[in-house]
Scaffold this motif. Structure first.
Motif, short mmCIF file in Angstrom:
data_model
loop_
_atom_site.label_atom_id
_atom_site.label_comp_id
_atom_site.label_asym_id
_atom_site.label_seq_id
_atom_site.Cartn_x
_atom_site.Cartn_y
_atom_site.Cartn_z
N PRO A 83 5.75 43.10 25.89
CA PRO A 83 4.52 43.28 26.03
C PRO A 83 4.14 43.85 27.91
O PRO A 83 4.52 43.07 28.46
CB PRO A 83 4.42 41.56 26.03
CG PRO A 83 5.40 40.82 26.39
CD PRO A 83 6.53 41.56 25.98
N SER A 112 0.50 42.41 25.14
CA SER A 112 0.51 41.41 26.03
C SER A 112 -1.06 40.99 26.20
O SER A 112 -1.93 41.56 25.75
CB SER A 112 0.35 42.10 27.60
OG SER A 112 -0.21 41.28 28.68
N THR A 161 4.57 33.05 26.16
CA THR A 161 5.37 33.13 27.56
C THR A 161 4.92 31.33 28.60
O THR A 161 3.97 31.47 29.17
CB THR A 161 4.43 33.88 28.66
OG1 THR A 161 4.89 35.77 27.49
CG2 THR A 161 4.99 34.29 29.34
N ASP A 312 15.56 39.95 27.08
CA ASP A 312 15.12 40.78 27.73
C ASP A 312 15.82 41.01 29.35
O ASP A 312 16.07 39.87 29.79
CB ASP A 312 13.93 41.33 27.79
CG ASP A 312 12.68 40.19 28.73
OD1 ASP A 312 12.92 40.17 29.36
OD2 ASP A 312 11.51 40.79 28.24
#
Ligand SMILES: Cc1cc2nc3c(=O)[nH]c(=O)nc-3n(C[C@H](O)[C@H](O)[C@H](O)COP(=O)(O)O)c2cc1C
Length: 385
Positions: A83, A112, A161, A312
């Motif tokens: 995102p 996102s 997140t 990531d």
């Protein structure tokens, strides 16, 4: 792969350099920079470079097959699109392009909360490849409504997140006075003037907005008001209690993004996360953070096979994806590299970046004699010093 595209850019580094020549400097800075002294970005790179892959040429295996089954579904490759907020500033329509490209490649696309298209639009474009990334708002009605909209849009994967308890300090953005819409100083005016294809695309699309968040504004609101609203509202600190509330309400797969150590990994699993993403936000939050690729093995050792461990941070090639897989990642995400494709070549670049990564990963797996992505981890791996 298309020869014409290969001639323009044969890898992500070449896409990045075209991207740099097509978007204004302050936009390139927004996309490429990390926080503080950019050390975390550099360390993500250095850590990946230290992962060596060891082939066994004399052991025969079948041709590489990149498909993976993860979280109850099959994807055509073990990587997806991370995102990115403010995507429409990087290239107008970027998130739509990426969502459609991910669907056609059958890989996950994570939208996102602060991207430039709405949950509903992303779901239309990415269909069953659509995952939604949530920055939990402090306003509980808004939190519930965002989850409700994701459910209605048939999103089956919510990515929460956790690694933005405070806003990262990004000196390049500060110096550039990054605002939406871009404030026209002499410097930014010149940068826009010298990037006519970006300026034209922007003029055609109009100013990028935060479409998912827009409905919660009391008034029609201009962009400055919206940005201010986001700064004040999307800032809830995600602790175990909040994560538990979200877990209790979210009926489908819950993924926790921003795991930086074994303790958080264990807590996320206790709360009921179905998967975790080991990430340092692409080096944009904590300059002294540990590169994700160095954390995966310890986290896997601690939690075993309880949930998939995704990761990531720093992916610039299929070789990097192979490096993550060799350390034990079950799925790898890429943020900037994917976006360089769009900024360089528009819609076609969204799919092309995926294709490049896929081809490169396929080559490495063939080279190593790995038939499946999870076979990478069985390969002996040396770590350079
Ligand atoms: C410009 C930019 C914007 C980002 N916005 C978000 C975001 O809105 N939500 C989020 O969870 N992560 C965000 N990230 C972090 C990415 O999802 C991902 O963790 C990171 O980009 C991975 O590193 P890479 O860019 O080196 O592949 C952003 C990263 C960048 C570069």
């Amino acid at each position: 792969m298309s020869n014409q595209l290969m001639k323009k850019a044969a890898n992500i580094a070449q896409l990045r350099s075209i991207a740099r020549s097509r978007i204004p400097g302050f936009v390139y800075d927004y996309l490429s920079a990390g926080c503080n002294d950019d050390l975390a970005v550099k360390n993500n790179r250095k850590a990946l470079d230290k992962v060596y892959l060891q082939p066994q040429y004399l052991t025969r295996s079948g041709p590489a097959q990149l498909a993976v089954d993860i979280l109850g579904r099959s994807y055509n490759a073990p990587f997806g699109v991370a995102p990115l907020g403010l995507s429409g500033l990087i290239w107008p329509g970027a998130s739509e392009y990426q969502a459609r490209a991910a669907k056609s490649a059958n890989i996950p696309f994570i939208l996102s909360t602060v991207a430039s298209i709405s949950i509903e639009r992303a779901a239309e474009c990415a269909e069953d490849c659509f995952w939604f990334q949530l920055y939990p708002p402090t306003d509980k009605n808004m939190l519930h409504d965002l989850m409700r909209r994701a459910v209605v849009a048939e999103c089956k994967h919510l990515v929460v997140t956790i690694d933005v308890p405070s806003l990262g300090i990004r000196p390049r953005d500060i110096r550039n006075g990054l605002t939406v819409p871009p404030k026209l100083t002499l410097g930014s005016f010149w940068q826009i003037l010298t990037r006519p294809s970006w300026a034209l695309a922007m003029a055609r699309h109009g100013t990028p907005e935060f479409e998912t968040i827009k409905p919660y504004l009391k008034s029609a609101g201009n962009m400055a008001e919206l940005s201010d609203f986001i700064r004040k509202t999307l800032k809830d600190i995600v602790d175990v209690d909040l994560l538990q509330q979200i877990r209790n309400q979210w009926p489908h797969k819950l993924i926790v993004k921003g795991i930086s150590g074994t303790e958080d990994a264990e807590l996320a699993i206790q709360v009921g996360a179905d998967a975790i993403i080991v990430s340092n936000h692409g080096g944009r939050q904590l300059d002294a953070s540990i590169p994700p690729v160095e954390l995966i093995a310890a986290i896997k050792n601690k939690i075993g096979q309880k949930v998939p461990v995704m990761a990531d941070g720093g992916v610039e090639s299929g070789v990097d994806i192979a490096r993550f897989l060799s350390r034990g990642a079950d799925m790898v995400f890429s943020g900037r590299a994917m976006m360089y494709g769009v900024a360089a070549l528009g819609e076609v670049g969204a799919g092309y970046a995926i294709e490049l990564l896929r081809e490169e990963l396929n080559q490495v797996m063939g080279q190593l004699g790995c038939e499946y992505p999870n076979a990478m981890v069985d390969h002996s791996v040396n770590r350079g010093s």
